[in-house]
Scaffold this motif. Structure first.
Motif, PDB file in Angstrom:
ATOM      1  N   ALA A   9       7.938   6.631  15.184  1.00  0.00           N
ATOM      2  CA  ALA A   9       7.160   7.863  15.063  1.00  0.00           C
ATOM      3  C   ALA A   9       7.322   8.691  16.330  1.00  0.00           C
ATOM      4  O   ALA A   9       7.442   8.146  17.430  1.00  0.00           O
ATOM      5  CB  ALA A   9       5.693   7.538  14.825  1.00  0.00           C
ATOM      6  N   THR A  10       7.296   9.996  16.163  1.00  0.00           N
ATOM      7  CA  THR A  10       7.411  10.866  17.324  1.00  0.00           C
ATOM      8  C   THR A  10       6.224  10.642  18.264  1.00  0.00           C
ATOM      9  O   THR A  10       5.099  10.401  17.827  1.00  0.00           O
ATOM     10  CB  THR A  10       7.463  12.330  16.895  1.00  0.00           C
ATOM     11  N   GLY A  11       6.506  10.686  19.556  1.00  0.00           N
ATOM     12  CA  GLY A  11       5.446  10.498  20.540  1.00  0.00           C
ATOM     13  C   GLY A  11       5.080   9.052  20.812  1.00  0.00           C
ATOM     14  O   GLY A  11       4.104   8.787  21.517  1.00  0.00           O
ATOM     15  N   THR A  12       5.835   8.119  20.216  1.00  0.00           N
ATOM     16  CA  THR A  12       5.592   6.694  20.455  1.00  0.00           C
ATOM     17  C   THR A  12       6.788   6.089  21.194  1.00  0.00           C
ATOM     18  O   THR A  12       7.865   6.670  21.206  1.00  0.00           O
ATOM     19  CB  THR A  12       5.365   5.944  19.141  1.00  0.00           C
ATOM     20  N   PRO A  13       6.628   4.914  21.780  1.00  0.00           N
ATOM     21  CA  PRO A  13       7.716   4.354  22.590  1.00  0.00           C
ATOM     22  C   PRO A  13       8.837   3.707  21.800  1.00  0.00           C
ATOM     23  O   PRO A  13       9.909   3.425  22.381  1.00  0.00           O
ATOM     24  CB  PRO A  13       7.003   3.314  23.459  1.00  0.00           C
ATOM     25  N   GLY A  14       8.624   3.434  20.496  1.00  0.00           N
ATOM     26  CA  GLY A  14       9.691   2.781  19.758  1.00  0.00           C
ATOM     27  C   GLY A  14       9.309   2.460  18.333  1.00  0.00           C
ATOM     28  O   GLY A  14       8.315   2.972  17.810  1.00  0.00           O
ATOM     29  N   PHE A  15      10.097   1.605  17.699  1.00  0.00           N
ATOM     30  CA  PHE A  15       9.857   1.251  16.304  1.00  0.00           C
ATOM     31  C   PHE A  15       8.606   0.384  16.166  1.00  0.00           C
ATOM     32  O   PHE A  15       8.313  -0.466  16.999  1.00  0.00           O
ATOM     33  CB  PHE A  15      11.063   0.504  15.728  1.00  0.00           C
ATOM     34  N   ARG A  16       7.908   0.620  15.074  1.00  0.00           N
ATOM     35  CA  ARG A  16       6.728  -0.162  14.731  1.00  0.00           C
ATOM     36  C   ARG A  16       6.753  -0.402  13.227  1.00  0.00           C
ATOM     37  O   ARG A  16       7.261   0.425  12.471  1.00  0.00           O
ATOM     38  CB  ARG A  16       5.447   0.583  15.131  1.00  0.00           C
ATOM     39  N   ASN A  17       6.212  -1.536  12.794  1.00  0.00           N
ATOM     40  CA  ASN A  17       6.211  -1.894  11.391  1.00  0.00           C
ATOM     41  C   ASN A  17       4.967  -1.358  10.672  1.00  0.00           C
ATOM     42  O   ASN A  17       3.846  -1.498  11.182  1.00  0.00           O
ATOM     43  CB  ASN A  17       6.269  -3.412  11.268  1.00  0.00           C
ATOM     44  N   TYR A  18       5.177  -0.750   9.517  1.00  0.00           N
ATOM     45  CA  TYR A  18       4.080  -0.192   8.724  1.00  0.00           C
ATOM     46  C   TYR A  18       4.097  -0.771   7.312  1.00  0.00           C
ATOM     47  O   TYR A  18       5.168  -1.070   6.771  1.00  0.00           O
ATOM     48  CB  TYR A  18       4.198   1.331   8.634  1.00  0.00           C
ATOM     49  N   TRP A  19       2.888  -0.849   6.715  1.00  0.00           N
ATOM     50  CA  TRP A  19       2.735  -1.320   5.342  1.00  0.00           C
ATOM     51  C   TRP A  19       2.130  -0.235   4.464  1.00  0.00           C
ATOM     52  O   TRP A  19       1.248   0.508   4.908  1.00  0.00           O
ATOM     53  CB  TRP A  19       1.824  -2.546   5.279  1.00  0.00           C
ATOM     54  N   GLY A  20       2.569  -0.176   3.212  1.00  0.00           N
ATOM     55  CA  GLY A  20       1.920   0.654   2.217  1.00  0.00           C
ATOM     56  C   GLY A  20       0.717  -0.075   1.655  1.00  0.00           C
ATOM     57  O   GLY A  20       0.441  -1.232   1.980  1.00  0.00           O
ATOM     58  N   GLN A  21       0.007   0.597   0.728  1.00  0.00           N
ATOM     59  CA  GLN A  21      -1.255   0.062   0.238  1.00  0.00           C
ATOM     60  C   GLN A  21      -1.097  -0.942  -0.886  1.00  0.00           C
ATOM     61  O   GLN A  21      -2.051  -1.607  -1.238  1.00  0.00           O
ATOM     62  CB  GLN A  21      -2.167   1.208  -0.244  1.00  0.00           C
ATOM     63  N   GLY A  22       0.073  -1.070  -1.450  1.00  0.00           N
ATOM     64  CA  GLY A  22       0.295  -2.018  -2.535  1.00  0.00           C
ATOM     65  C   GLY A  22       0.113  -1.388  -3.905  1.00  0.00           C
ATOM     66  O   GLY A  22      -0.742  -0.530  -4.099  1.00  0.00           O
ATOM     67  N   THR A  23       0.945  -1.848  -4.827  1.00  0.00           N
ATOM     68  CA  THR A  23       0.834  -1.409  -6.211  1.00  0.00           C
ATOM     69  C   THR A  23       1.002  -2.631  -7.108  1.00  0.00           C
ATOM     70  O   THR A  23       1.885  -3.465  -6.881  1.00  0.00           O
ATOM     71  CB  THR A  23       1.881  -0.314  -6.541  1.00  0.00           C
ATOM     72  N   LEU A  24       0.126  -2.766  -8.098  1.00  0.00           N
ATOM     73  CA  LEU A  24       0.072  -3.970  -8.919  1.00  0.00           C
ATOM     74  C   LEU A  24       1.086  -3.895 -10.057  1.00  0.00           C
ATOM     75  O   LEU A  24       1.120  -2.921 -10.810  1.00  0.00           O
ATOM     76  CB  LEU A  24      -1.328  -4.163  -9.490  1.00  0.00           C
ATOM     77  N   VAL A  25       1.876  -4.945 -10.178  1.00  0.00           N
ATOM     78  CA  VAL A  25       2.798  -5.108 -11.295  1.00  0.00           C
ATOM     79  C   VAL A  25       2.353  -6.326 -12.091  1.00  0.00           C
ATOM     80  O   VAL A  25       2.223  -7.413 -11.536  1.00  0.00           O
ATOM     81  CB  VAL A  25       4.244  -5.296 -10.804  1.00  0.00           C
ATOM     82  N   THR A  26       2.092  -6.125 -13.369  1.00  0.00           N
ATOM     83  CA  THR A  26       1.674  -7.207 -14.246  1.00  0.00           C
ATOM     84  C   THR A  26       2.677  -7.320 -15.386  1.00  0.00           C
ATOM     85  O   THR A  26       2.916  -6.346 -16.097  1.00  0.00           O
ATOM     86  CB  THR A  26       0.279  -6.963 -14.814  1.00  0.00           C
ATOM     87  N   VAL A  27       3.264  -8.498 -15.535  1.00  0.00           N
ATOM     88  CA  VAL A  27       4.243  -8.731 -16.585  1.00  0.00           C
ATOM     89  C   VAL A  27       3.642  -9.717 -17.578  1.00  0.00           C
ATOM     90  O   VAL A  27       3.335 -10.852 -17.225  1.00  0.00           O
ATOM     91  CB  VAL A  27       5.559  -9.278 -16.024  1.00  0.00           C
ATOM     92  N   SER A  28       3.464  -9.267 -18.802  1.00  0.00           N
ATOM     93  CA  SER A  28       2.873 -10.124 -19.835  1.00  0.00           C
ATOM     94  C   SER A  28       3.965 -10.870 -20.593  1.00  0.00           C
ATOM     95  O   SER A  28       5.063 -10.355 -20.802  1.00  0.00           O
ATOM     96  CB  SER A  28       2.041  -9.285 -20.798  1.00  0.00           C
ATOM     97  N   SER A  29       3.617 -12.070 -21.031  1.00  0.00           N
ATOM     98  CA  SER A  29       4.611 -12.894 -21.760  1.00  0.00           C
ATOM     99  C   SER A  29       4.585 -12.618 -23.245  1.00  0.00           C
ATOM    100  O   SER A  29       3.709 -11.941 -23.752  1.00  0.00           O
ATOM    101  CB  SER A  29       4.342 -14.374 -21.499  1.00  0.00           C
TER     102      SER A  29
END
Length: 120
Positions: free
Chosen positions: A100-120
């Motif tokens: 990110a601009t204004g930061t010293p280097g790379f950092r790890n980020y996570w999204g909020q998640g999305t649910l995947v449901t597979v029915s049989s």
């Protein structure tokens, strides 16, 4: 920096879904983009990852069925999932190494998640 994931839902076994994740904020550069998943009672695991240059890596369980891609101009990553199985049911999270601009280097980020449901 924020990661917004979308595209999850309910699908029958054998079906397909496409997950999307868009990054926003003051971003200078993004290196590796990836998708992880966490099923109930299990640890979060890597599903697929892609470098800025396009090199990909997949979990053995999804090889040949899932395809990860990225759009560097849109700062987005996608996961095309085909031949879905009930064992693919999980919350899917996008992940990014961001400078990110204004930061010293790379950092790890996570999204909020999305649910995947597979029915049989």
């Amino acid at each position: 920096v924020q990661l917004q994931a979308s595209g999850g839902g309910l699908v029958q076994a054998g079906g397909s879904l496409r997950l999307s994740c868009a990054a926003s904020g003051s971003i200078f550069s993004i290196n590796v983009l990836g998708w992880y998943r966490q099923a109930p009672g299990k640890e979060r695991e890597l599903v697929a990852a892609i470098t800025r240059g396009g090199t990909t890596n997949y979990a053995d369980s999804v090889k040949g069925r899932f395809t990860i891609s990225r759009d560097n101009a849109k700062i987005a990553v996608y996961l095309q999932m085909t031949s879905l199985k009930p064992e693919d049911t999980a919350v899917y999270y996008c992940n990014a190494d961001v400078f990110a601009t204004g930061t010293p280097g790379f950092r790890n980020y996570w999204g909020q998640g999305t649910l995947v449901t597979v029915s049989s």
